[in-house]
Motif scaffolding. Sequence first.
Motif, PDB file in Angstrom:
ATOM      1  N   MET A 251       0.463  -0.800   0.270  1.00 13.50           N
ATOM      2  CA  MET A 251       0.094   0.006  -0.038  1.00 13.50           C
ATOM      3  C   MET A 251       1.049   1.103   0.413  1.00 13.50           C
ATOM      4  O   MET A 251       1.326   1.304   0.786  1.00 13.50           O
ATOM      5  N   ASP A 252       0.331   2.677  -1.244  1.00 13.48           N
ATOM      6  CA  ASP A 252       1.440   3.030  -1.493  1.00 13.48           C
ATOM      7  C   ASP A 252       0.547   4.807  -1.398  1.00 13.48           C
ATOM      8  O   ASP A 252      -0.470   4.628  -2.204  1.00 13.48           O
ATOM      9  N   SER A 253      -0.316   5.023  -0.263  1.00 14.64           N
ATOM     10  CA  SER A 253       0.851   5.014   0.509  1.00 14.64           C
ATOM     11  C   SER A 253      -0.217   5.390   2.160  1.00 14.64           C
ATOM     12  O   SER A 253      -1.400   6.313   2.012  1.00 14.64           O
ATOM     13  N   LEU A 254       0.430   5.026   2.813  1.00 17.65           N
ATOM     14  CA  LEU A 254      -0.385   4.936   4.744  1.00 17.65           C
ATOM     15  C   LEU A 254      -0.806   6.277   4.596  1.00 17.65           C
ATOM     16  O   LEU A 254      -1.795   6.770   6.084  1.00 17.65           O
ATOM     17  N   THR A 255       0.204   6.594   4.573  1.00 13.65           N
ATOM     18  CA  THR A 255      -0.141   8.527   5.444  1.00 13.65           C
ATOM     19  C   THR A 255      -1.128   9.091   4.454  1.00 13.65           C
ATOM     20  O   THR A 255      -1.133   9.982   4.426  1.00 13.65           O
ATOM     21  N   ARG A 256      -1.328   8.873   2.853  1.00 16.13           N
ATOM     22  CA  ARG A 256      -2.336   9.363   1.736  1.00 16.13           C
ATOM     23  C   ARG A 256      -3.480   9.117   2.811  1.00 16.13           C
ATOM     24  O   ARG A 256      -4.631   9.564   2.465  1.00 16.13           O
ATOM     25  N   PHE A 257      -3.655   7.581   2.890  1.00 12.78           N
ATOM     26  CA  PHE A 257      -4.865   7.329   4.156  1.00 12.78           C
ATOM     27  C   PHE A 257      -5.231   8.130   4.992  1.00 12.78           C
ATOM     28  O   PHE A 257      -6.809   7.773   5.209  1.00 12.78           O
ATOM     29  N   ALA A 258      -4.110   8.290   5.541  1.00 11.45           N
ATOM     30  CA  ALA A 258      -4.802   8.967   7.202  1.00 11.45           C
ATOM     31  C   ALA A 258      -5.548  10.470   7.041  1.00 11.45           C
ATOM     32  O   ALA A 258      -5.730  10.645   7.216  1.00 11.45           O
ATOM     33  N   MET A 259      -4.277  10.786   5.974  1.00  9.17           N
ATOM     34  CA  MET A 259      -4.999  12.295   5.312  1.00  9.17           C
ATOM     35  C   MET A 259      -5.988  12.215   4.288  1.00  9.17           C
ATOM     36  O   MET A 259      -7.026  13.487   4.707  1.00  9.17           O
ATOM     37  N   ALA A 260      -7.070  11.303   3.869  1.00  7.93           N
ATOM     38  CA  ALA A 260      -7.936  10.906   3.403  1.00  7.93           C
ATOM     39  C   ALA A 260      -8.544  10.824   4.775  1.00  7.93           C
ATOM     40  O   ALA A 260      -9.886  11.689   4.657  1.00  7.93           O
TER      41      ALA A 260
END
Length: 433
Positions: A251-260
């Motif tokens: 998964m690229d990236s978990l950070t953008r998942f958190a931002m969503a």
Amino acid sequence: MIGQKLTVLNQEIDRHEFLKPWGVVHKVIGLTVEAVGLKVSIGETVEIFTGGDKVLAEVVGFKEDNAVLMPLGDITGVSLGSLVRPLGRPLQITVGPSLLGKILDGLGRPLNEQKVYGRRYPIDRMPPNPLTRKRISAKFATGIKAIDGLLTCGEGQRLGIFAGSGVGKSTLLGMIARYAEADVNVIALIGERGREVLDFIEKDLGEGLKKSVLVVATSEQPALFRLKGAFVATAIAEYFRDQGKKVLLMMDSLTRFAMAQREVGLAAGEPPSSRGYTPSVFALLPKLVERAGNDAKGSITAFYTVLVEGDDFNEPIADAVRGLLDGHIVLSRQLAGKGHFPAIDILASNSRLMPDLVSGEHWQQALRIRELLDVYRQNEDLILIGAYKPGTNPTLDQAIKLMPTLNAFLRQRQDEGVSFEKTKEELSNFAEV
């Protein structure tokens, strides 16, 4: 006006014996739509009718008598009084063997206009029971020498790849997808630039697409759409794990998942906390990553990239994720600047399960290499300016002598995959020098 329209509509619904009454759009505020008249629950999906078209949305909260909806698509055309139909279930996707080689959007729909045949599968599931998880006892070969030799991971392990932007995360993921010993690859590109998707498929992934399923939710799409992409990819990995497969989830990236999720939380009225992230972000992260791993039938080995802001490895998401995973691989901008690829900082990286997975000899060789790297790094400035006098420190003398050989071992071309046995052989040869 709206009340009269709603009464007539619900009378018609009752006459046709539908399960749930329809609603109408009452308000649109920012990213959310408020609907009145619905009898729904959190997580349920609904359809908002916009003239001749319709938009899928999810119930994310309630405000007084209104249901707060988060659209999963473009809301252009939604107007006051637009009809809202509850579907009576959470979001589901179609899964089956025909998924292999497919490129899907964040809702599990094929982007290349190919059909997917199979059965319906919920994207929100509970993690496996801790008592039914098989222990991680088998090595998982990635085909990357630096990882297999010094950061050995196990089948069912979850690791994070921590790096700033432009340091080679996507390229490393592509190499792992091509060379890892997995039956199926499930790759989620969450919040990526649209331009990079085809680049990743053709340049980084290449022939690996044949045994892969890609889930793509690009950066311009709604926050909930990007959020669902991560759960869709995890659900697909779970389906193949249920078939007894050895699955690799990336998964690229978990950070953008958190931002969503931060966008969704703020729009639903959550208070911001650490650096603007809402509390639901830190509650949702473990629910996602805990779904990977072993169960009684198969395994999901997961690699999650974490985009650290400003190369700050202690920022909130990186710090939270590090405590949830079974190891971390740190990519160094300094190494990348020297043309050292993959730019893995061995001393900053760690695989928590490596001591249990490799032989005692392999483990001692890895510790010896770490010792040489550490002593060289501590004295690098003295060596470069010529201030170090040979013979002062025998360990440093050996590190200086072996550094070219060690760097050659840690470097690897993008088109080069190395077997685990070959890596062990090179490691033992290096230790004997």
